[in-house]
Design a protein around this motif. Structure first.
Motif, PDB file in Angstrom:
ATOM      1  N   ARG A   1     -23.134  -3.225  18.853  1.00 61.86           N
ATOM      2  CA  ARG A   1     -22.002  -4.100  18.592  1.00 61.86           C
ATOM      3  C   ARG A   1     -20.717  -3.492  19.140  1.00 61.86           C
ATOM      4  NH1 ARG A   1     -23.065  -6.018  12.282  1.00 61.86           N
ATOM      5  NH2 ARG A   1     -25.057  -7.093  12.687  1.00 61.86           N
ATOM      6  N   VAL A   2     -19.794  -4.367  19.524  1.00 60.32           N
ATOM      7  CA  VAL A   2     -18.519  -3.919  20.063  1.00 60.32           C
ATOM      8  C   VAL A   2     -17.467  -3.970  18.971  1.00 60.32           C
ATOM      9  CG1 VAL A   2     -16.679  -4.401  21.742  1.00 60.32           C
ATOM     10  CG2 VAL A   2     -19.080  -4.653  22.402  1.00 60.32           C
ATOM     11  N   GLN A   3     -16.776  -2.852  18.790  1.00 63.81           N
ATOM     12  CA  GLN A   3     -15.723  -2.759  17.795  1.00 63.81           C
ATOM     13  C   GLN A   3     -14.369  -2.676  18.490  1.00 63.81           C
ATOM     14  OE1 GLN A   3     -16.873   0.847  15.802  1.00 63.81           O
ATOM     15  NE2 GLN A   3     -18.297  -0.192  14.426  1.00 63.81           N
ATOM     16  N   ARG A   4     -13.367  -3.310  17.922  1.00 64.17           N
ATOM     17  CA  ARG A   4     -12.020  -3.272  18.491  1.00 64.17           C
ATOM     18  C   ARG A   4     -11.114  -2.403  17.620  1.00 64.17           C
ATOM     19  NH1 ARG A   4      -8.530  -8.396  20.584  1.00 64.17           N
ATOM     20  NH2 ARG A   4     -10.211  -8.299  22.114  1.00 64.17           N
ATOM     21  N   TRP A   5     -10.400  -1.482  18.279  1.00 62.28           N
ATOM     22  CA  TRP A   5      -9.458  -0.601  17.612  1.00 62.28           C
ATOM     23  C   TRP A   5      -8.074  -0.834  18.201  1.00 62.28           C
ATOM     24  CZ3 TRP A   5     -11.261   3.033  13.899  1.00 62.28           C
ATOM     25  CH2 TRP A   5     -12.645   3.137  13.806  1.00 62.28           C
TER      26      TRP A   5
ATOM     27  N   VAL B   1       4.494  -2.888  20.728  1.00 64.79           N
ATOM     28  CA  VAL B   1       3.333  -3.737  20.999  1.00 64.79           C
ATOM     29  C   VAL B   1       2.072  -2.888  20.985  1.00 64.79           C
ATOM     30  CG1 VAL B   1       2.211  -5.237  22.666  1.00 64.79           C
ATOM     31  CG2 VAL B   1       4.685  -5.363  22.334  1.00 64.79           C
ATOM     32  N   GLU B   2       1.117  -3.261  20.158  1.00 67.46           N
ATOM     33  CA  GLU B   2      -0.113  -2.489  20.056  1.00 67.46           C
ATOM     34  C   GLU B   2      -1.001  -2.705  21.279  1.00 67.46           C
ATOM     35  OE1 GLU B   2      -1.449  -1.645  15.545  1.00 67.46           O
ATOM     36  OE2 GLU B   2      -1.795  -3.685  16.259  1.00 67.46           O
ATOM     37  N   GLU B   3      -1.703  -1.664  21.602  1.00 70.35           N
ATOM     38  CA  GLU B   3      -2.746  -1.749  22.614  1.00 70.35           C
ATOM     39  C   GLU B   3      -4.084  -1.754  21.877  1.00 70.35           C
ATOM     40  OE1 GLU B   3      -0.509   0.708  26.144  1.00 70.35           O
ATOM     41  OE2 GLU B   3      -1.456   1.846  24.541  1.00 70.35           O
ATOM     42  N   PHE B   4      -5.147  -2.145  22.569  1.00 69.93           N
ATOM     43  CA  PHE B   4      -6.437  -2.110  21.891  1.00 69.93           C
ATOM     44  C   PHE B   4      -7.526  -1.573  22.795  1.00 69.93           C
ATOM     45  CE2 PHE B   4      -6.466  -6.510  23.545  1.00 69.93           C
ATOM     46  CZ  PHE B   4      -7.696  -6.543  24.171  1.00 69.93           C
ATOM     47  N   VAL B   5      -8.555  -1.080  22.143  1.00 66.26           N
ATOM     48  CA  VAL B   5      -9.714  -0.511  22.818  1.00 66.26           C
ATOM     49  C   VAL B   5     -10.953  -1.134  22.199  1.00 66.26           C
ATOM     50  CG1 VAL B   5     -11.013   1.584  23.321  1.00 66.26           C
ATOM     51  CG2 VAL B   5      -8.519   1.678  23.182  1.00 66.26           C
ATOM     52  N   GLU B   6     -11.896  -1.523  23.038  1.00 63.51           N
ATOM     53  CA  GLU B   6     -13.185  -2.014  22.558  1.00 63.51           C
ATOM     54  C   GLU B   6     -14.244  -0.980  22.897  1.00 63.51           C
ATOM     55  OE1 GLU B   6     -12.702  -6.838  22.547  1.00 63.51           O
ATOM     56  OE2 GLU B   6     -13.600  -5.899  24.316  1.00 63.51           O
ATOM     57  N   VAL B   7     -15.013  -0.581  21.880  1.00 63.95           N
ATOM     58  CA  VAL B   7     -16.010   0.473  22.062  1.00 63.95           C
ATOM     59  C   VAL B   7     -17.356   0.019  21.513  1.00 63.95           C
ATOM     60  CG1 VAL B   7     -14.290   2.304  21.960  1.00 63.95           C
ATOM     61  CG2 VAL B   7     -15.420   1.563  19.860  1.00 63.95           C
ATOM     62  N   LYS B   8     -18.402   0.632  22.039  1.00 67.20           N
ATOM     63  CA  LYS B   8     -19.745   0.354  21.548  1.00 67.20           C
ATOM     64  C   LYS B   8     -19.933   1.014  20.194  1.00 67.20           C
ATOM     65  CE  LYS B   8     -21.731   0.301  26.210  1.00 67.20           C
ATOM     66  NZ  LYS B   8     -22.660   0.990  27.140  1.00 67.20           N
TER      67      LYS B   8
ATOM     68  N   LEU C   1      -1.727  -8.111  27.814  1.00 63.85           N
ATOM     69  CA  LEU C   1      -0.430  -7.820  27.227  1.00 63.85           C
ATOM     70  C   LEU C   1       0.504  -7.340  28.311  1.00 63.85           C
ATOM     71  CD1 LEU C   1      -1.549  -5.877  24.031  1.00 63.85           C
ATOM     72  CD2 LEU C   1      -0.649  -8.188  24.132  1.00 63.85           C
ATOM     73  N   LEU C   2       1.592  -8.054  28.544  1.00 57.70           N
ATOM     74  CA  LEU C   2       2.540  -7.697  29.585  1.00 57.70           C
ATOM     75  C   LEU C   2       3.890  -7.408  28.953  1.00 57.70           C
ATOM     76  CD1 LEU C   2       1.571 -10.389  32.208  1.00 57.70           C
ATOM     77  CD2 LEU C   2       1.004  -7.974  32.242  1.00 57.70           C
ATOM     78  N   VAL C   3       4.475  -6.301  29.323  1.00 57.78           N
ATOM     79  CA  VAL C   3       5.758  -5.897  28.774  1.00 57.78           C
ATOM     80  C   VAL C   3       6.753  -5.762  29.903  1.00 57.78           C
ATOM     81  CG1 VAL C   3       6.989  -4.131  27.468  1.00 57.78           C
ATOM     82  CG2 VAL C   3       4.626  -4.681  26.893  1.00 57.78           C
ATOM     83  N   GLY C   4       7.905  -6.403  29.799  1.00 63.63           N
ATOM     84  CA  GLY C   4       8.880  -6.428  30.883  1.00 63.63           C
ATOM     85  C   GLY C   4       9.717  -5.182  30.940  1.00 63.63           C
TER      86      GLY C   4
ATOM     87  N   VAL D   1     -16.613   3.473  25.777  1.00 61.67           N
ATOM     88  CA  VAL D   1     -15.511   2.539  26.005  1.00 61.67           C
ATOM     89  C   VAL D   1     -16.007   1.350  26.814  1.00 61.67           C
ATOM     90  CG1 VAL D   1     -13.220   2.215  27.007  1.00 61.67           C
ATOM     91  CG2 VAL D   1     -13.805   4.384  25.903  1.00 61.67           C
ATOM     92  N   VAL D   2     -15.887   0.165  26.238  1.00 67.97           N
ATOM     93  CA  VAL D   2     -16.296  -1.068  26.911  1.00 67.97           C
ATOM     94  C   VAL D   2     -15.122  -1.659  27.681  1.00 67.97           C
ATOM     95  CG1 VAL D   2     -17.149  -3.423  26.567  1.00 67.97           C
ATOM     96  CG2 VAL D   2     -18.058  -1.536  25.186  1.00 67.97           C
ATOM     97  N   SER D   3     -13.956  -1.698  27.057  1.00 65.92           N
ATOM     98  CA  SER D   3     -12.764  -2.242  27.701  1.00 65.92           C
ATOM     99  C   SER D   3     -11.538  -1.730  26.961  1.00 65.92           C
ATOM    100  CB  SER D   3     -12.776  -3.775  27.689  1.00 65.92           C
ATOM    101  OG  SER D   3     -12.754  -4.250  26.353  1.00 65.92           O
ATOM    102  N   TYR D   4     -10.387  -1.901  27.581  1.00 64.63           N
ATOM    103  CA  TYR D   4      -9.145  -1.489  26.941  1.00 64.63           C
ATOM    104  C   TYR D   4      -8.011  -2.300  27.540  1.00 64.63           C
ATOM    105  CZ  TYR D   4      -8.484   1.260  31.206  1.00 64.63           C
ATOM    106  OH  TYR D   4      -8.354   1.647  32.516  1.00 64.63           O
TER     107      TYR D   4
END
Length: 383
Positions: A77-81, A65-72, A50-53, A110-113
């Motif tokens: 299993r990986v859940q996205r918030w 614009v929403e951001e998201f986080v992927e967690v264990k 996601l890129l914002v100018g 936290v797996v990724s964000y």
């Protein structure tokens, strides 16, 4: 292209490429540890960012614009918030939802964000990938100066550390790491940028006074940094003593890196049966901190005259972790030099000699193209 070169080297690169896709594109999420890598820094081939100018602060777009986080989650299993990331530090990640409520995620979950990324950061990443490190450094500095969120300022600081390290400016890289990251958050999730030294360089002499201070720090990461700068200096005995102590650190990553730093003194005389232990230790490290130890393992296999394995370990950093530019470039140089020596010792006119010479030239060309800011690229360009 000579047939034997294709059979040996192309297969090697294909195997390493497979490893790289496994690292960033597994079905259960990318395999970087404890949230130490944001999706904004993963190669574009693997993730959409996601890129914002915005260059002057949070715009309306950034706020919507929403951001998201992927967690264990449960059972691995990986859940996205989705929401807005309020903070990310050693204490964990805080996500704020649209209704104003917040949720805390421990770092290890936290797996990724994916944060909203300014156009300045986007430009900086692009320039960095093109080898324009000084320009990227300036852009990152500007991006940090207008970034309103403190946690994002620290994340950008990690990129600034990477840039200084790529340029061989260990003084500024170390100061940025210690003063702008660790001092503000001793358990920082951005320690993947740690600008450790893995080989001797003239510029390391400039940082010795600061490194002696860091060696006496109460913070393990700062001690590790100082020791890495002093292990080949007149203060080497003190540095080795500190590293020996850090091998028992409660921080497993620090302990593994301290052991790997000691390989700098041990690789010339290491026994072959020990190298499998070194390989296992590297596998336990976070991916983005593996480059330096891989370089030393390559040297050790080269010393043992197991040249194919040495080449594999030299090529891993530039292919899998090219963001550690200084180490990746040094590894490419070592790989090219190894191919050149094998070409020189092959029987005159042999297929092996031709293949190794082709490999030597291809690696030098890649070094100049990908890491132009490094001294090894300058040397390769003169050949």
């Amino acid at each position: 292209m000579p047939k034997q070169f294709f059979g040996r080297t192309a297969f090697l690169w294909c195997a390493l490429l497979t490893l790289s896709f496994y690292a960033v594109g597994r079905a259960d999420g990318p395999s970087f540890p404890s949230g130490w890598q944001s999706l904004s820094e993963v190669p574009a081939r693997a993730w959409h960012v996601l890129l914002v100018g915005s260059e002057t602060g949070p715009s309306a777009a950034e706020n919507t614009v929403e951001e998201f986080v992927e967690v264990k989650g449960t059972e691995g299993r990986v859940q996205r918030w989705r929401g807005r990331i309020v903070n990310f530090s050693g204490a964990g990640l805080i996500l704020r939802f649209s209704d104003g409520t917040e949720k805390h995620f421990p770092v290890e979950k936290v797996v990724s964000y994916s944060p909203n990324t300014s156009s300045l950061c986007q430009q900086a990443m692009e320039r960095l990938s093109e080898g324009a490190v000084s320009e990227a450094l300036e852009l990152f500095a500007r991006a940090r100066s207008v970034e309103p969120r403190e946690w994002r300022q620290r994340e950008i600081a990690a990129q600034i550390v990477r840039c200084y390290h790529a340029l061989g400016d260990y003084v500024r890289a170390g100061e940025e790491f210690v003063d702008r990251l660790i001092a503000l958050d001793p358990q920082s999730p951005f320690v993947w940028c740690a600008p450790l030294a893995w080989f001797s360089e003239e510029t390391l002499a400039l940082v010795e006074p600061r490194a002696r201070d860091w060696l006496n720090s109460d913070v393990a990461w700062v001690q590790l940094l100082g020791a890495s700068y002093l292990i080949d200096s007149p203060a080497s005995a003190q540095a080795v003593k500190v590293l020996e102590g850090l091998r028992s650190s409660s921080d497993k990553t620090v302990a593994l890196l301290a052991s790997a730093q000691l390989w700098r003194r041990g690789w010339p005389s290491v026994q072959p049966e020990q190298l499998s232990q070194w390989e296992n230790a590297i596998e336990e490290l976070p991916d983005r901190l593996k480059a330096g130890p891989c370089y030393l393992l390559g040297l050790a296999w080269k010393q043992q005259k197991v040249f194919d394995r040495a080449m594999v370990w030299f090529l891993k950093p530039p292919l899998l972790w090219p963001e550690n530019r200084r180490v990746a470039a040094r590894c490419l140089w070592e790989a090219a030099e190894l191919a050149g020596k094998l070409a020189a010792t092959a029987p005159p006119g042999s297929a092996d000699g031709t293949d190794y010479q082709y490999e030597h030239q291809a690696l030098l060309k890649e070094l100049v193209r990908t890491f132009p800011e490094t001294p090894w690229a300058a040397r390769a360009g003169g050949k």
